[in-house]
Design a protein around this motif. Structure first.
Motif, PDB file in Angstrom:
ATOM      1  N   ASP A  43     -11.316 -17.537 -18.083  1.00  0.00           N
ATOM      2  CA  ASP A  43      -9.868 -17.422 -17.881  1.00  0.00           C
ATOM      3  C   ASP A  43      -9.189 -18.760 -18.141  1.00  0.00           C
ATOM      4  O   ASP A  43      -8.158 -18.839 -18.818  1.00  0.00           O
ATOM      5  CB  ASP A  43      -9.589 -16.953 -16.445  1.00  0.00           C
ATOM      6  CG  ASP A  43      -8.268 -16.217 -16.325  1.00  0.00           C
ATOM      7  OD1 ASP A  43      -7.521 -16.169 -17.321  1.00  0.00           O
ATOM      8  OD2 ASP A  43      -7.982 -15.703 -15.236  1.00  0.00           O
ATOM      9  N   ALA A  44      -9.772 -19.844 -17.602  1.00  0.00           N
ATOM     10  CA  ALA A  44      -9.190 -21.176 -17.790  1.00  0.00           C
ATOM     11  C   ALA A  44      -9.255 -21.614 -19.256  1.00  0.00           C
ATOM     12  O   ALA A  44      -8.370 -22.316 -19.740  1.00  0.00           O
ATOM     13  CB  ALA A  44      -9.911 -22.191 -16.909  1.00  0.00           C
ATOM     14  N   ALA A  45     -10.299 -21.202 -19.968  1.00  0.00           N
ATOM     15  CA  ALA A  45     -10.437 -21.583 -21.383  1.00  0.00           C
ATOM     16  C   ALA A  45      -9.507 -20.789 -22.278  1.00  0.00           C
ATOM     17  O   ALA A  45      -9.002 -21.297 -23.282  1.00  0.00           O
ATOM     18  CB  ALA A  45     -11.884 -21.391 -21.832  1.00  0.00           C
ATOM     19  N   VAL A  46      -9.255 -19.530 -21.936  1.00  0.00           N
ATOM     20  CA  VAL A  46      -8.445 -18.659 -22.782  1.00  0.00           C
ATOM     21  C   VAL A  46      -6.963 -19.016 -22.701  1.00  0.00           C
ATOM     22  O   VAL A  46      -6.245 -19.002 -23.700  1.00  0.00           O
ATOM     23  CB  VAL A  46      -8.654 -17.176 -22.377  1.00  0.00           C
ATOM     24  CG1 VAL A  46      -7.588 -16.286 -22.999  1.00  0.00           C
ATOM     25  CG2 VAL A  46     -10.042 -16.705 -22.794  1.00  0.00           C
ATOM     26  N   THR A 184      -6.632 -17.999  -8.721  1.00  0.00           N
ATOM     27  CA  THR A 184      -5.427 -18.152  -9.536  1.00  0.00           C
ATOM     28  C   THR A 184      -4.885 -19.571  -9.460  1.00  0.00           C
ATOM     29  O   THR A 184      -4.507 -20.166 -10.477  1.00  0.00           O
ATOM     30  CB  THR A 184      -4.351 -17.144  -9.099  1.00  0.00           C
ATOM     31  OG1 THR A 184      -4.886 -15.822  -9.170  1.00  0.00           O
ATOM     32  CG2 THR A 184      -3.130 -17.229 -10.011  1.00  0.00           C
ATOM     33  N   VAL A 185      -4.865 -20.142  -8.248  1.00  0.00           N
ATOM     34  CA  VAL A 185      -4.406 -21.526  -8.092  1.00  0.00           C
ATOM     35  C   VAL A 185      -5.323 -22.478  -8.863  1.00  0.00           C
ATOM     36  O   VAL A 185      -4.850 -23.384  -9.574  1.00  0.00           O
ATOM     37  CB  VAL A 185      -4.353 -21.916  -6.598  1.00  0.00           C
ATOM     38  CG1 VAL A 185      -4.144 -23.421  -6.429  1.00  0.00           C
ATOM     39  CG2 VAL A 185      -3.238 -21.150  -5.891  1.00  0.00           C
ATOM     40  N   ALA A 186      -6.642 -22.262  -8.762  1.00  0.00           N
ATOM     41  CA  ALA A 186      -7.592 -23.148  -9.445  1.00  0.00           C
ATOM     42  C   ALA A 186      -7.452 -23.043 -10.964  1.00  0.00           C
ATOM     43  O   ALA A 186      -7.395 -24.058 -11.672  1.00  0.00           O
ATOM     44  CB  ALA A 186      -9.019 -22.807  -9.020  1.00  0.00           C
ATOM     45  N   VAL A 187      -7.370 -21.812 -11.480  1.00  0.00           N
ATOM     46  CA  VAL A 187      -7.316 -21.613 -12.931  1.00  0.00           C
ATOM     47  C   VAL A 187      -6.040 -22.202 -13.516  1.00  0.00           C
ATOM     48  O   VAL A 187      -6.069 -22.999 -14.470  1.00  0.00           O
ATOM     49  CB  VAL A 187      -7.425 -20.112 -13.286  1.00  0.00           C
ATOM     50  CG1 VAL A 187      -7.025 -19.871 -14.740  1.00  0.00           C
ATOM     51  CG2 VAL A 187      -8.842 -19.615 -13.050  1.00  0.00           C
ATOM     52  N   TYR A 188      -4.897 -21.834 -12.948  1.00  0.00           N
ATOM     53  CA  TYR A 188      -3.640 -22.254 -13.569  1.00  0.00           C
ATOM     54  C   TYR A 188      -3.269 -23.690 -13.215  1.00  0.00           C
ATOM     55  O   TYR A 188      -2.514 -24.331 -13.964  1.00  0.00           O
ATOM     56  CB  TYR A 188      -2.544 -21.240 -13.244  1.00  0.00           C
ATOM     57  CG  TYR A 188      -2.808 -19.960 -13.981  1.00  0.00           C
ATOM     58  CD1 TYR A 188      -2.533 -19.852 -15.338  1.00  0.00           C
ATOM     59  CD2 TYR A 188      -3.436 -18.877 -13.350  1.00  0.00           C
ATOM     60  CE1 TYR A 188      -2.846 -18.702 -16.050  1.00  0.00           C
ATOM     61  CE2 TYR A 188      -3.745 -17.723 -14.049  1.00  0.00           C
ATOM     62  CZ  TYR A 188      -3.442 -17.643 -15.403  1.00  0.00           C
ATOM     63  OH  TYR A 188      -3.773 -16.508 -16.100  1.00  0.00           O
ATOM     64  N   GLY A 189      -3.816 -24.213 -12.130  1.00  0.00           N
ATOM     65  CA  GLY A 189      -3.702 -25.649 -11.889  1.00  0.00           C
ATOM     66  C   GLY A 189      -4.450 -26.430 -12.955  1.00  0.00           C
ATOM     67  O   GLY A 189      -3.939 -27.416 -13.505  1.00  0.00           O
ATOM     68  N   ILE A 194      -4.540 -29.498 -18.219  1.00  0.00           N
ATOM     69  CA  ILE A 194      -4.984 -29.572 -19.613  1.00  0.00           C
ATOM     70  C   ILE A 194      -3.785 -29.667 -20.557  1.00  0.00           C
ATOM     71  O   ILE A 194      -3.725 -30.503 -21.459  1.00  0.00           O
ATOM     72  CB  ILE A 194      -5.855 -28.347 -19.968  1.00  0.00           C
ATOM     73  CG1 ILE A 194      -7.196 -28.400 -19.218  1.00  0.00           C
ATOM     74  CG2 ILE A 194      -6.096 -28.272 -21.477  1.00  0.00           C
ATOM     75  CD1 ILE A 194      -7.981 -27.104 -19.286  1.00  0.00           C
ATOM     76  N   VAL A 195      -2.804 -28.789 -20.328  1.00  0.00           N
ATOM     77  CA  VAL A 195      -1.668 -28.700 -21.235  1.00  0.00           C
ATOM     78  C   VAL A 195      -0.787 -29.949 -21.169  1.00  0.00           C
ATOM     79  O   VAL A 195      -0.236 -30.390 -22.187  1.00  0.00           O
ATOM     80  CB  VAL A 195      -0.849 -27.433 -20.907  1.00  0.00           C
ATOM     81  CG1 VAL A 195       0.499 -27.444 -21.620  1.00  0.00           C
ATOM     82  CG2 VAL A 195      -1.641 -26.190 -21.301  1.00  0.00           C
ATOM     83  N   MET A 228      -7.534 -29.197 -27.664  1.00  0.00           N
ATOM     84  CA  MET A 228      -6.892 -27.881 -27.691  1.00  0.00           C
ATOM     85  C   MET A 228      -7.563 -26.957 -28.703  1.00  0.00           C
ATOM     86  O   MET A 228      -7.719 -25.755 -28.454  1.00  0.00           O
ATOM     87  CB  MET A 228      -5.407 -28.036 -28.013  1.00  0.00           C
ATOM     88  CG  MET A 228      -4.601 -28.764 -26.945  1.00  0.00           C
ATOM     89  SD  MET A 228      -4.688 -27.966 -25.316  1.00  0.00           S
ATOM     90  CE  MET A 228      -3.756 -26.472 -25.618  1.00  0.00           C
ATOM     91  N   LYS A 229      -7.996 -27.513 -29.848  1.00  0.00           N
ATOM     92  CA  LYS A 229      -8.719 -26.698 -30.829  1.00  0.00           C
ATOM     93  C   LYS A 229     -10.049 -26.203 -30.250  1.00  0.00           C
ATOM     94  O   LYS A 229     -10.427 -25.047 -30.415  1.00  0.00           O
ATOM     95  CB  LYS A 229      -8.969 -27.492 -32.104  1.00  0.00           C
ATOM     96  CG  LYS A 229      -7.722 -27.703 -32.960  1.00  0.00           C
ATOM     97  CD  LYS A 229      -8.044 -28.482 -34.224  1.00  0.00           C
ATOM     98  CE  LYS A 229      -6.793 -28.703 -35.061  1.00  0.00           C
ATOM     99  NZ  LYS A 229      -7.070 -29.498 -36.286  1.00  0.00           N
ATOM    100  N   VAL A 230     -10.732 -27.130 -29.563  1.00  0.00           N
ATOM    101  CA  VAL A 230     -12.006 -26.752 -28.936  1.00  0.00           C
ATOM    102  C   VAL A 230     -11.778 -25.665 -27.893  1.00  0.00           C
ATOM    103  O   VAL A 230     -12.544 -24.694 -27.803  1.00  0.00           O
ATOM    104  CB  VAL A 230     -12.690 -27.985 -28.307  1.00  0.00           C
ATOM    105  CG1 VAL A 230     -13.861 -27.562 -27.429  1.00  0.00           C
ATOM    106  CG2 VAL A 230     -13.165 -28.940 -29.387  1.00  0.00           C
TER     107      VAL A 230
END
Length: 326
Positions: A43-46, A184-189, A194-195, A228-230
């Motif tokens: 989920d975090a990678a996608v 959800t907090v962990a993934v989107y945090g 990253i972004v 980001m490509k990776v």
């Protein structure tokens, strides 16, 4: 006075029981969430690929929008559906998960197909705006991310539900809610970090006092396009791996266990030639690779199905709906 003391003693006892229940819920949520770690990483990678191409000022709002959609997916839809299905129609869980897995395979294979044939139009089941309006583009990206999140969230919640010891309905509900919130907090945090890493690097490069800190900032800025490509590649591979894994395990549950058994035996063969310290890792890599390859194959088979069946069916329904609205 003795009555008041007795009442206070009862209240204290109830508070202790409540505190113990909260501790149990948090503990079980942590254990159940750890079982779904693979899907969480996927989920975090996608997700970061859905905010590529936006202005920096819109990145966090888009991530927050997707995160709110993820909370809604887990808490409003998947939690009650999961509890109802597990208690009243457990036989439906596997087919529904397999449909979700097949959709992930299609999404991943569509990306691979577009990389190999960049001039071909990507296959889209859902109609997209072609005007290039940034607001419409943001809507489309966010909705696409939320749709993908729904499938990954379904996998996470199902794995978590299976990991919860048999207990009463409300304990399961509270534990699943805690899993949904923590994950959800962990993934989107993590996605937000990253972004926005390139913005942090740019700030350091321009405003840091020390040369070494400015150099670190410049290094971050230079590295992020590659990162980001990776992540895009990892996210696509994750879709294929998770989707293939869901379908293969679903087939095993439904009585067609030979794909799972074949993969298991091949993975064991790879593990048998590895050192004892790395055997488990080698078997996992072999299994994930074969799940991904089968997921890619299934997804490529589904692309013409989408082109010739799903897209025309959707356009027909959408056209009839549009005609009826006039």
């Amino acid at each position: 006075m003795s009555g008041l003391l007795a009442l206070l003693d009862d209240v204290a006892g109830i508070a202790k029981v409540a505190a113990a229940s909260v501790d149990d819920v948090v503990g079980q949520a942590a254990k159940a969430g750890s079982k779904a770690a693979g899907a969480v990483i996927d989920d975090a990678a996608v997700t970061p690929k859905y905010v590529q191409g936006f202005e920096a000022s819109r990145e966090l709002p888009v991530i927050w929008r997707i995160a709110k959609g993820s909370f809604k997916n887990k808490l409003v839809f998947l939690l009650p559906i999961g509890l109802l299905l597990s208690n009243f129609a457990p036989w439906l869980i596997t087919p529904l998960l397999m449909i979700g897995g097949a959709y992930l395979c299609f999404e991943g294979a569509e990306k691979v197909h577009h990389w190999l044939h960049p001039h071909d139009e990507p296959v889209k089941i859902f109609k997209e705006d072609e005007a290039g309006d940034p607001a419409h583009l943001e809507d489309q990206k966010a909705q696409g991310a939320i749709k993908t999140d729904f499938i990954l969230s379904a996998e996470i919640m199902t794995i978590a539900l299976a990991a919860i010891p048999e207990s009463n309905f409300w304990f399961e509900a509270a534990t699943l809610a805690m899993v949904a919130i923590m994950i959800t907090v962990a993934v989107y945090g993590a996605v937000a970090l990253i972004v926005k890493a390139d913005d942090v690097g740019l700030y350091l490069a321009k405003n840091a006092n020390l040369d070494v800190t400015r150099a670190v900032g410049r290094g971050i800025v230079k590295a992020m396009p590659g990162v980001m490509k990776v992540l895009t590649i990892v996210g696509t591979a994750a879709m294929l791996w998770v989707g293939g894994n869901i379908v293969i395990h679903g087939l095993e549950v439904l009585g067609w266990g030979w794909p799972y058994e074949t993969i298991h035996h091949i993975a064991e063969a790879f593990g048998s030639v590895a050192a004892d310290q790395t055997r488990g890792f080698v078997e996992w890599v072999a299994t994930a690779t074969m799940d991904g390859v089968l997921g890619l194959g299934l997804g490529l088979l589904l692309i013409p199905v989408a082109q010739k069946v799903l897209v025309p069916a959707y356009q027909t329904v959408a056209g009839k709906t549009s005609d009826g609205a006039h």
